[in-house]
Design a protein around this motif. Structure first.
Motif, PDB file in Angstrom:
ATOM      1  N   THR A  80       6.027   4.014   3.031  1.00 45.97           N
ATOM      2  CA  THR A  80       5.566   4.601   1.773  1.00 45.97           C
ATOM      3  C   THR A  80       6.328   4.087   0.551  1.00 45.97           C
ATOM      4  OG1 THR A  80       6.943   6.530   2.297  1.00 45.97           O
ATOM      5  CG2 THR A  80       4.593   6.697   2.789  1.00 45.97           C
ATOM      6  N   GLN A 102      -4.785   5.987  -2.280  1.00 46.77           N
ATOM      7  CA  GLN A 102      -4.988   4.896  -1.327  1.00 46.77           C
ATOM      8  C   GLN A 102      -6.351   4.231  -1.504  1.00 46.77           C
ATOM      9  OE1 GLN A 102      -4.204   7.321   2.157  1.00 46.77           O
ATOM     10  NE2 GLN A 102      -2.230   6.314   2.498  1.00 46.77           N
ATOM     11  N   GLN A 162       1.260   1.883   3.040  1.00 52.30           N
ATOM     12  CA  GLN A 162       0.503   3.125   2.907  1.00 52.30           C
ATOM     13  C   GLN A 162      -0.036   3.360   1.501  1.00 52.30           C
ATOM     14  OE1 GLN A 162      -0.517   5.495   5.159  1.00 52.30           O
ATOM     15  NE2 GLN A 162       0.142   4.090   6.759  1.00 52.30           N
ATOM     16  N   LYS A 188      -3.100  11.839  -2.080  1.00 49.38           N
ATOM     17  CA  LYS A 188      -2.668  10.622  -1.388  1.00 49.38           C
ATOM     18  C   LYS A 188      -3.879   9.783  -0.993  1.00 49.38           C
ATOM     19  CE  LYS A 188      -0.095   9.016   2.689  1.00 49.38           C
ATOM     20  NZ  LYS A 188       0.685   9.426   3.883  1.00 49.38           N
ATOM     21  N   PRO A 233       2.694   1.558   9.688  1.00 47.93           N
ATOM     22  CA  PRO A 233       2.786   2.951  10.154  1.00 47.93           C
ATOM     23  C   PRO A 233       2.893   3.914   8.971  1.00 47.93           C
ATOM     24  CG  PRO A 233       4.887   1.823  10.448  1.00 47.93           C
ATOM     25  CD  PRO A 233       3.899   0.776  10.037  1.00 47.93           C
ATOM     26  N   ASP A 234       2.759   5.198   9.252  1.00 44.76           N
ATOM     27  CA  ASP A 234       2.749   6.225   8.213  1.00 44.76           C
ATOM     28  C   ASP A 234       4.025   6.238   7.377  1.00 44.76           C
ATOM     29  OD1 ASP A 234       0.243   6.994   9.031  1.00 44.76           O
ATOM     30  OD2 ASP A 234       0.936   8.725  10.189  1.00 44.76           O
ATOM     31  N   SER A 282      -5.569   2.314   1.574  1.00 42.06           N
ATOM     32  CA  SER A 282      -6.277   3.099   2.599  1.00 42.06           C
ATOM     33  C   SER A 282      -6.448   2.320   3.893  1.00 42.06           C
ATOM     34  CB  SER A 282      -7.640   3.554   2.072  1.00 42.06           C
ATOM     35  OG  SER A 282      -8.428   2.440   1.671  1.00 42.06           O
ATOM     36  N   GLU A 287       6.992  11.321  -0.916  1.00 42.45           N
ATOM     37  CA  GLU A 287       6.315  10.106  -0.464  1.00 42.45           C
ATOM     38  C   GLU A 287       5.112   9.792  -1.337  1.00 42.45           C
ATOM     39  OE1 GLU A 287       7.238   9.660   4.290  1.00 42.45           O
ATOM     40  OE2 GLU A 287       5.611  11.005   3.709  1.00 42.45           O
ATOM     41  N   ASN A 327      -2.168  15.874   0.224  1.00 42.61           N
ATOM     42  CA  ASN A 327      -2.922  14.980   1.105  1.00 42.61           C
ATOM     43  C   ASN A 327      -4.182  14.447   0.428  1.00 42.61           C
ATOM     44  OD1 ASN A 327      -1.048  15.265   3.159  1.00 42.61           O
ATOM     45  ND2 ASN A 327      -2.142  16.950   4.138  1.00 42.61           N
ATOM     46  N   PRO A 370      -6.993   3.701  14.267  1.00 42.15           N
ATOM     47  CA  PRO A 370      -6.081   3.156  13.262  1.00 42.15           C
ATOM     48  C   PRO A 370      -6.315   1.663  13.096  1.00 42.15           C
ATOM     49  CG  PRO A 370      -4.926   3.562  15.328  1.00 42.15           C
ATOM     50  CD  PRO A 370      -6.297   4.139  15.486  1.00 42.15           C
ATOM     51  N   SER A 378       6.676  15.204   1.859  1.00 35.40           N
ATOM     52  CA  SER A 378       5.297  14.776   1.624  1.00 35.40           C
ATOM     53  C   SER A 378       5.043  14.494   0.150  1.00 35.40           C
ATOM     54  CB  SER A 378       4.313  15.835   2.134  1.00 35.40           C
ATOM     55  OG  SER A 378       4.406  15.986   3.526  1.00 35.40           O
TER      56      SER A 378
END
Length: 542
Positions: free
Chosen positions: A211, A433, A199, A429, A207-208, A202, A474, A426, A244, A471
């Motif tokens: 991190t 990425q 992660q 992040k 998966p999410d 980009s 991460e 967000n 995805p 959040s």
């Protein structure tokens, strides 16, 4: 947010429930109490998403020595021969054990079915339910671990940091997301099996939850990390707007799938004699070159010349997923593009998972034994988790451990109440990425690496508070891992395996046929990982 309202105690703490974590827990469960912390459900990990299979020299046409040679060749001069020897030899034992425990690998009649993947000289990749190998292995290991009353799973527990005193690790602080409290678990041994860090980019197949939490925690605690500049970019991820970056397994090309450019022409033979079955780093860079040559955003993965029923039975998960996006892979070519997939480097360990910190072990993608060198051979990742997860568990049992000191048991952590707004987290992040993808991706150069580091440090300066918000934690972990990748990539002034620098396009065997080691101070040294130095001795040397 309530802090440190609960203290748990156990003999062994395992952080992560992928293949390495579960296999370690199974070993540890025979010797004491085990707590397994996992940030999501116990069955949710990178392993569960693994499609292609697990490589092992079990077929009649194969030999352990050939698997060893293929692994070292793919590693582009940096594979640790001792680590690879352990992998390919002990892999047979642990795969046989999986079968005894009920793993339903695909068969042709009564015989195991093996497929061939990129850079393998033999068909040696076992698979389950066509393209759901990881989930089948997790099913069996989770069942085995859950049957042992010594092993307790704690889901939805996000690890914040390790409990450290004077270079020794005594457990971890974690956020219990079910009751929103920060807690502490104390253990005589801690095994990090928290997986990778896809992660940070980009474009990723991960998966999410990938991190880089374990990498960042270990770095903050003072553990040495190695070879983190080597991030593998899988050549074929689904490339559709709004979809995805779903992994399209290496086995598709192993079964005869073609890569075609935007003009529908095959191109891989122009770049490598093995064509579509060249090592992953070469295929990814070849695709990037072809995209530039044809001014396009994707190439095609083509299975349409293969028999339709075979495609559906061999790749049911890929078939169903693509069908959800109106692509019938039996008649339609699939638009694909490389994506970040796997970190070859990680926390530096010996061949039994011991790190440079006392009582801390690591295994799987979070660790680095040097087994993958500069580029991982397809389907060796599950085997690594299986073999080295078991070895880390055995080492933790064998090592003599002191009781947790009283001052550690009675100490509390301090957390900031200042949490950033979610939209800002967000946005930052996404910025991190995209920065990593554009300037620290498949093709790199010194100028852009320096720009990336400067920009990343600026972004990081706004998130210095030690808050127990998942959040925000991460994001801080991703920024830490990003910085480690950049600094290590800047130090390696050559091109090798998955690390390609356009300003240093050739290998430098004299200066850089060694493994990078980065310390807590962000200083990078290059050492021979096969040397007799222990991780503790290397810590002193850096």
């Amino acid at each position: 947010m309530n802090s440190d309202t609960g203290v748990l105690r156990t003999d062994f703490l395992v952080i992560g429930s992928g293949i390495a974590g579960l296999r370690a827990a199974i070993e540890l469960g025979s010797a004491g109490k085990v707590i397994v912390l996992t940030k999501d459900r116990p069955d949710e990990s990178n392993t569960e998403w693994a499609q292609g299979g697990i490589a092992v020299a079990l077929s009649d046409e194969d030999e352990v020595s050939l698997h060893l040679e293929d692994t070292l060749r793919a590693g582009d001069g940096l594979g640790n021969p001792e680590a690879v020897k352990v992998l390919v030899e002990e892999g047979i034992k642990y795969i046989s054990e999986l079968i005894e425990w009920g793993t339903a690998f695909d068969r042709e009649g009564t015989h195991l079915s093996f497929t061939k993947e990129a850079a393998h000289s033999r068909s040696r990749v076992l698979h389950a339910k066509g393209d759901s190998t990881g989930s089948e292995i997790i099913r069996v290991l989770l069942k085995k671990a859950s049957a042992n009353p010594n092993i307790v799973f704690k889901p939805h527990c996000f690890c914040l940091d390790l409990v450290v005193q004077d270079g020794s690790v005594w457990g971890a602080f974690f956020l219990d997301e079910q009751d929103k409290r920060v807690k502490k678990v104390l253990a005589q041994s801690t095994i990090l099996t928290s997986g990778g860090a896809g992660q940070v980019y980009s474009e990723t197949t991960n998966p999410d939850l990938a991190t880089g939490d374990g990498l960042a925690m270990a770095h903050r605690a003072g553990a040495l990390l190695s070879d983190v500049e080597f991030f593998q970019f899988h050549p074929t991820a689904l490339f559709l707007s709004g979809a995805p970056r779903f992994l399209l397994t290496e086995a598709i090309r192993g079964e005869g799938g073609y890569l075609r450019n935007i003009d529908c022409s095959r191109f891989m033979r122009q770049y490598h004699e093995m064509g579509e079955l060249a090592p992953r780093d070469i295929v990814s860079r070849s695709i990037v070159a072809e995209l530039k040559k044809t001014s396009s955003n994707f190439v095609y993965l083509d299975l349409t010349h293969l028999e339709g029923n075979f495609i559906q039975s061999r790749f049911p998960r890929v078939y169903a997923t693509c069908l959800n996006y109106n692509i019938d892979i039996t008649v339609d070519m699939i638009p694909v593009h490389p994506a970040a997939h796997y970190l070859m480097g990680g926390i530096k360990t010996d061949l039994s998972g011991r790190t440079s910190l006392e009582n801390l072990y690591a295994a799987g993608e979070v660790a680095c034994t040097g087994v993958h060198g500069a580029n991982r051979l397809a389907s060796n990742s599950l085997l690594e988790g299986l073999v080295y997860g078991a070895r880390a568990g055995l080492a933790a049992i064998a090592d003599t451990h002191l009781a947790v000191p009283n001052e550690v048991a009675s100490s509390n952590s301090s957390w900031s109440d200042h949490t950033q707004e979610l939209h800002r987290i967000n946005e930052t992040k996404l910025a991190v990425q995209h920065l990593m993808w554009e300037k620290v991706g498949i093709l790199r150069n010194g100028k852009e690496l320096k720009e990336a580091l400067r920009h990343l440090l600026h972004l990081s300066s706004h998130f210095m508070a030690n808050t127990p918000d998942r959040s925000e934690c991460e994001l801080r972990n991703l920024m830490t891992v990003g910085e480690l990748i950049i600094v290590s990539a800047m130090a390696r002034e050559e091109s090798r395996g998955a690390h390609y620098r356009s300003d240093y396009p050739c290998k430098d065997e004299q200066k850089f046929k060694n493994h990078s080691v980065i310390s807590k101070s962000k200083h990078v040294d290059f050492i021979d990982i096969v040397s007799s130095k222990s991780t503790a001795e290397t810590q002193k040397a850096t």
